[in-house]
Design a protein around this motif. Structure first.
Motif, PDB file in Angstrom:
ATOM      1  N   THR A   1      97.225  56.855  50.780  1.00 40.64           N
ATOM      2  CA  THR A   1      95.937  56.306  51.187  1.00 40.64           C
ATOM      3  C   THR A   1      94.838  57.340  50.960  1.00 40.64           C
TER       4      THR A   1
ATOM      5  N   SER B   1      92.668  58.163  53.184  1.00 40.43           N
ATOM      6  CA  SER B   1      92.684  58.984  54.402  1.00 40.43           C
ATOM      7  C   SER B   1      93.701  60.111  54.298  1.00 40.43           C
ATOM      8  N   LYS B   2      94.879  59.809  53.790  1.00 35.49           N
ATOM      9  CA  LYS B   2      95.933  60.819  53.631  1.00 35.49           C
ATOM     10  C   LYS B   2      95.474  61.885  52.639  1.00 35.49           C
TER      11      LYS B   2
ATOM     12  N   LYS C   1      87.809  56.214  59.347  1.00 35.79           N
ATOM     13  CA  LYS C   1      87.102  55.560  58.253  1.00 35.79           C
ATOM     14  C   LYS C   1      85.864  54.863  58.798  1.00 35.79           C
TER      15      LYS C   1
END
Length: 135
Positions: free
Chosen positions: A2, A4-5, A35
């Motif tokens: 992702t 985010s990752k 987010k």
């Protein structure tokens, strides 16, 4: 992976810290990435899209002594410089799902969000831009 990752791994390049997604644990020296609802897409005729997404990085730091507050301020200021200079020094990677990171920026500067229980919660607004091949 992702986005985010990827951002969490990117931040870990600066400082080996553990970052929770959509959560901040209790205690000092805890970090969270959230987010934001902002997303911009620009589609190109070559079958790619340029996507920019916004995130909020929170850092909960100890604030008991003046020394701790100065160390936190220095850590966050240096982190901002790291983000600003990364794309100049290094090349952003391609990640899975036909995406290639093109830019990461800090919007504004680290801002104290709250001050309680001898800890300050700082907020840093980040934007990530990537190119994605549209299937």
């Amino acid at each position: 992976m992702t986005i985010s990752k990827y951002i969490s791994e990117f931040i870990a390049l600066y400082s080996d810290i553990k970052i929770d997604t959509n959560h901040i644990q209790d205690g000092a020296d805890k970090y969270g990435l959230f987010k934001s609802p902002s997303r911009q897409i620009s589609k190109n005729i070559d079958g790619t899209a340029i996507i920019t997404e916004s995130y909020q990085f929170f850092a909960k730091e100890a604030s008991i002594s003046e020394t701790e507050r100065k160390e936190s301020d220095e850590f966050l200021e240096d982190f901002t410089y790291f983000v600003d200079e990364f794309g100049i020094i290094y090349e952003y990677p391609s990640i899975d799902k036909n995406r290639r990171i093109t830019d990461i920026t800090v919007s504004g500067c680290p801002t104290p969000f709250s001050d309680e229980d001898k800890q300050i919660l700082y907020q840093i607004s980040l934007s990530i831009t990537y190119e994605k091949e549209i299937q």
